[in-house]
Design a protein around this motif. Structure first.
Motif, PDB file in Angstrom:
ATOM      1  N   LEU A 102      66.537  69.440  25.205  1.00 51.73           N
ATOM      2  CA  LEU A 102      66.587  70.313  24.035  1.00 51.73           C
ATOM      3  C   LEU A 102      67.967  70.258  23.397  1.00 51.73           C
ATOM      4  CD1 LEU A 102      65.212  72.451  22.231  1.00 51.73           C
ATOM      5  CD2 LEU A 102      66.067  74.198  23.828  1.00 51.73           C
ATOM      6  N   MET A 103      67.998  70.059  22.091  1.00 50.23           N
ATOM      7  CA  MET A 103      69.246  70.016  21.335  1.00 50.23           C
ATOM      8  C   MET A 103      69.144  71.006  20.181  1.00 50.23           C
ATOM      9  SD  MET A 103      71.131  66.685  19.684  1.00 50.23           S
ATOM     10  CE  MET A 103      71.308  65.963  21.310  1.00 50.23           C
ATOM     11  N   PRO A 108      79.114  69.069  22.447  1.00 46.71           N
ATOM     12  CA  PRO A 108      80.482  68.659  22.794  1.00 46.71           C
ATOM     13  C   PRO A 108      80.484  67.219  23.282  1.00 46.71           C
ATOM     14  CG  PRO A 108      79.906  70.780  23.798  1.00 46.71           C
ATOM     15  CD  PRO A 108      78.637  70.208  23.242  1.00 46.71           C
ATOM     16  N   GLU A 109      81.505  66.476  22.932  1.00 50.24           N
ATOM     17  CA  GLU A 109      81.579  65.070  23.303  1.00 50.24           C
ATOM     18  C   GLU A 109      81.577  64.892  24.819  1.00 50.24           C
ATOM     19  OE1 GLU A 109      81.477  61.090  22.212  1.00 50.24           O
ATOM     20  OE2 GLU A 109      81.411  62.852  20.899  1.00 50.24           O
ATOM     21  N   ALA A 110      82.093  65.891  25.528  1.00 50.06           N
ATOM     22  CA  ALA A 110      82.179  65.777  26.985  1.00 50.06           C
ATOM     23  C   ALA A 110      80.849  66.055  27.675  1.00 50.06           C
ATOM     24  CB  ALA A 110      83.235  66.745  27.518  1.00 50.06           C
ATOM     25  N   GLN A 111      79.888  66.636  26.979  1.00 51.70           N
ATOM     26  CA  GLN A 111      78.602  66.953  27.600  1.00 51.70           C
ATOM     27  C   GLN A 111      77.792  65.691  27.812  1.00 51.70           C
ATOM     28  OE1 GLN A 111      76.402  70.176  25.816  1.00 51.70           O
ATOM     29  NE2 GLN A 111      74.442  69.423  26.599  1.00 51.70           N
ATOM     30  N   PRO A 112      77.401  65.394  29.036  1.00 49.33           N
ATOM     31  CA  PRO A 112      76.628  64.161  29.282  1.00 49.33           C
ATOM     32  C   PRO A 112      75.235  64.249  28.679  1.00 49.33           C
ATOM     33  CG  PRO A 112      76.755  65.513  31.272  1.00 49.33           C
ATOM     34  CD  PRO A 112      77.664  66.147  30.275  1.00 49.33           C
ATOM     35  N   SER A 131      76.562  68.089   8.331  1.00 49.51           N
ATOM     36  CA  SER A 131      77.917  68.593   8.546  1.00 49.51           C
ATOM     37  C   SER A 131      78.675  67.636   9.457  1.00 49.51           C
ATOM     38  CB  SER A 131      77.872  69.983   9.178  1.00 49.51           C
ATOM     39  OG  SER A 131      77.317  69.916  10.484  1.00 49.51           O
ATOM     40  N   PRO A 132      80.005  67.648   9.422  1.00 51.86           N
ATOM     41  CA  PRO A 132      80.772  66.706  10.248  1.00 51.86           C
ATOM     42  C   PRO A 132      80.447  66.794  11.736  1.00 51.86           C
ATOM     43  CG  PRO A 132      82.183  67.689   8.585  1.00 51.86           C
ATOM     44  CD  PRO A 132      80.877  68.420   8.500  1.00 51.86           C
ATOM     45  N   GLU A 133      80.290  68.022  12.259  1.00 54.56           N
ATOM     46  CA  GLU A 133      80.030  68.153  13.691  1.00 54.56           C
ATOM     47  C   GLU A 133      78.629  67.654  14.070  1.00 54.56           C
ATOM     48  OE1 GLU A 133      79.506  72.367  11.879  1.00 54.56           O
ATOM     49  OE2 GLU A 133      80.720  70.561  11.569  1.00 54.56           O
ATOM     50  N   MET A 134      77.641  67.901  13.185  1.00 58.36           N
ATOM     51  CA  MET A 134      76.294  67.395  13.456  1.00 58.36           C
ATOM     52  C   MET A 134      76.258  65.876  13.320  1.00 58.36           C
ATOM     53  SD  MET A 134      74.317  69.888  14.350  1.00 58.36           S
ATOM     54  CE  MET A 134      72.690  69.192  14.116  1.00 58.36           C
ATOM     55  N   MET A 135      76.928  65.355  12.320  1.00 61.39           N
ATOM     56  CA  MET A 135      76.956  63.914  12.123  1.00 61.39           C
ATOM     57  C   MET A 135      77.579  63.214  13.325  1.00 61.39           C
ATOM     58  SD  MET A 135      75.880  61.750   9.796  1.00 61.39           S
ATOM     59  CE  MET A 135      75.962  62.465   8.143  1.00 61.39           C
ATOM     60  N   GLN A 136      78.600  63.824  13.906  1.00 60.99           N
ATOM     61  CA  GLN A 136      79.231  63.249  15.088  1.00 60.99           C
ATOM     62  C   GLN A 136      78.232  63.170  16.244  1.00 60.99           C
ATOM     63  OE1 GLN A 136      82.600  65.481  16.566  1.00 60.99           O
ATOM     64  NE2 GLN A 136      83.357  63.777  17.768  1.00 60.99           N
ATOM     65  N   THR A 137      77.408  64.215  16.400  1.00 61.97           N
ATOM     66  CA  THR A 137      76.400  64.219  17.464  1.00 61.97           C
ATOM     67  C   THR A 137      75.341  63.161  17.213  1.00 61.97           C
ATOM     68  OG1 THR A 137      76.728  66.541  18.071  1.00 61.97           O
ATOM     69  CG2 THR A 137      74.562  65.593  18.517  1.00 61.97           C
ATOM     70  N   PHE A 138      74.875  63.036  15.986  1.00 63.48           N
ATOM     71  CA  PHE A 138      73.860  62.025  15.670  1.00 63.48           C
ATOM     72  C   PHE A 138      74.403  60.618  15.907  1.00 63.48           C
ATOM     73  CE2 PHE A 138      72.169  65.396  12.653  1.00 63.48           C
ATOM     74  CZ  PHE A 138      71.119  65.739  13.480  1.00 63.48           C
ATOM     75  N   LYS A 139      75.658  60.397  15.564  1.00 61.92           N
ATOM     76  CA  LYS A 139      76.254  59.083  15.788  1.00 61.92           C
ATOM     77  C   LYS A 139      76.396  58.794  17.271  1.00 61.92           C
ATOM     78  CE  LYS A 139      78.657  58.516  11.388  1.00 61.92           C
ATOM     79  NZ  LYS A 139      79.943  58.310  10.695  1.00 61.92           N
ATOM     80  N   ARG A 140      76.624  59.834  18.062  1.00 63.12           N
ATOM     81  CA  ARG A 140      76.697  59.634  19.507  1.00 63.12           C
ATOM     82  C   ARG A 140      75.320  59.271  20.072  1.00 63.12           C
ATOM     83  NH1 ARG A 140      77.879  64.047  24.259  1.00 63.12           N
ATOM     84  NH2 ARG A 140      77.887  62.549  25.970  1.00 63.12           N
TER      85      ARG A 140
END
Length: 297
Positions: A102-103, A108-112, A131-140
């Motif tokens: 579930l997302m 957080p970048e550290a969350q596996p 948003s920048p923070e959501m985009m970062q998660t999608f790119k990850r």
């Protein structure tokens, strides 16, 4: 069917007990097949599921009877976070289920990322998807090769936001749920997101959305054909939205209206009911299930 049937949108939970937007969503102690849902008592589970547990074993019994080889288990916040239970399910039945973590927002970048796929109930997320923070998660997710199951709100803003995400993350594999909320005004724009190379549309909940028409859902069949004309039948997958939809119909009925229609070719039915999902999710070792005669036949 000569090819496997795969359910691209189902739910499991051990216990439903959570708070969403200040409302307590919980199975009733007096009748655990029912839940208090945003202040209203609803039949959340089929009435024979009397302990409140929506388990993999009961679902497998339904799948075996309906000859469904495998299923994608997504999550919704209304059921509470089921990551712990679904991790066990994935370990016990790796060839029958692909379970999504579930997302509910940016991670957080550290969350596996422990799951191979993640479900995001985007329609319940207040943060803009681009948003920048959501985009970062999608790119990850894209970078780590994860699959995203996304349900979008039926408004233009969120559709446009996610279109930007897909442009920025061209290799992110995405399945858009509820057939783009097919009975709402903006559903065509959700379907058109499948023009992106790695985006699919799954039909979880389509029998719920056309519930007022009921079986055999001729308007649902027409909508599937319309979407196929827009983006191609190879972009569409069947999903049941088990178990909520089988309070009204049987599990097998959630797909056999497709088998019985004369408005789709045999090739289109095979792609929609299984082959597209087999390719997209990468299912291996799919079981072949025999037809079991009913006592009433």
């Amino acid at each position: 069917m000569d090819t496997p049937i795969i359910d691209a949108h189902a739910h499991l939970w051990w216990k439903q007990d959570t708070i969403v937007d200040g409302a307590h969503i919980i199975s009733l102690e007096t009748n655990p097949s029912r839940s208090m849902f945003f202040g209203e008592e609803v039949q959340m589970l089929p009435p024979f599921m009397i302990d409140g547990h929506n388990t993999a074993e009961v679902f497998l019994s339904n799948m075996d009877y309906a000859q469904v080889s495998a299923a994608v288990v997504v999550q919704e916040v209304i059921d509470g976070n089921q990551d712990a239970y679904l991790s066990e399910v994935q370990s016990r039945y790796p060839d029958r289920f692909l379970c999504c973590g579930l997302m509910t927002g940016a991670l957080p970048e550290a969350q596996p990322l422990a799951f191979d796929a993640y479900a995001m109930p985007g329609h319940r997320i207040k943060t803009p998807l681009n948003s920048p923070e959501m985009m970062q998660t999608f790119k990850r997710l894209e970078r780590e090769g994860k699959i995203l199951d996304m349900c979008l709100a039926d408004d233009e803003r969120q559709i446009a936001q996610f279109d930007e995400v897909l442009t920025e993350c061209p290799s992110l594999r995405v399945a858009i749920g509820h057939f783009g909320m097919v009975t709402t005004p903006n559903w065509h724009n959700q379907i058109m997101l499948a023009r992106h190379k790695n985006v699919m549309i799954e039909s979880g909940g389509i029998t719920w959305l056309y519930n007022s028409e009921f079986y055999p859902y001729p308007s649902a069949v027409r909508s599937i054909n319309e979407a196929a004309d827009m983006v191609g039948i190879d972009k569409l997958m069947w999903g049941s939205d088990y178990p909520r939809t089988i309070t009204a119909i049987t599990y097998k009925m959630s797909y056999d209206f497709i088998l019985k229609t004369n408005e789709m070719s045999a090739e289109a039915k095979s792609l929609f009911l299984g082959r597209n999902a087999e390719r997209f999710y990468g299912f291996k070792n799919l079981v072949t299930l025999p037809y079991i005669k009913n006592m009433s036949e």
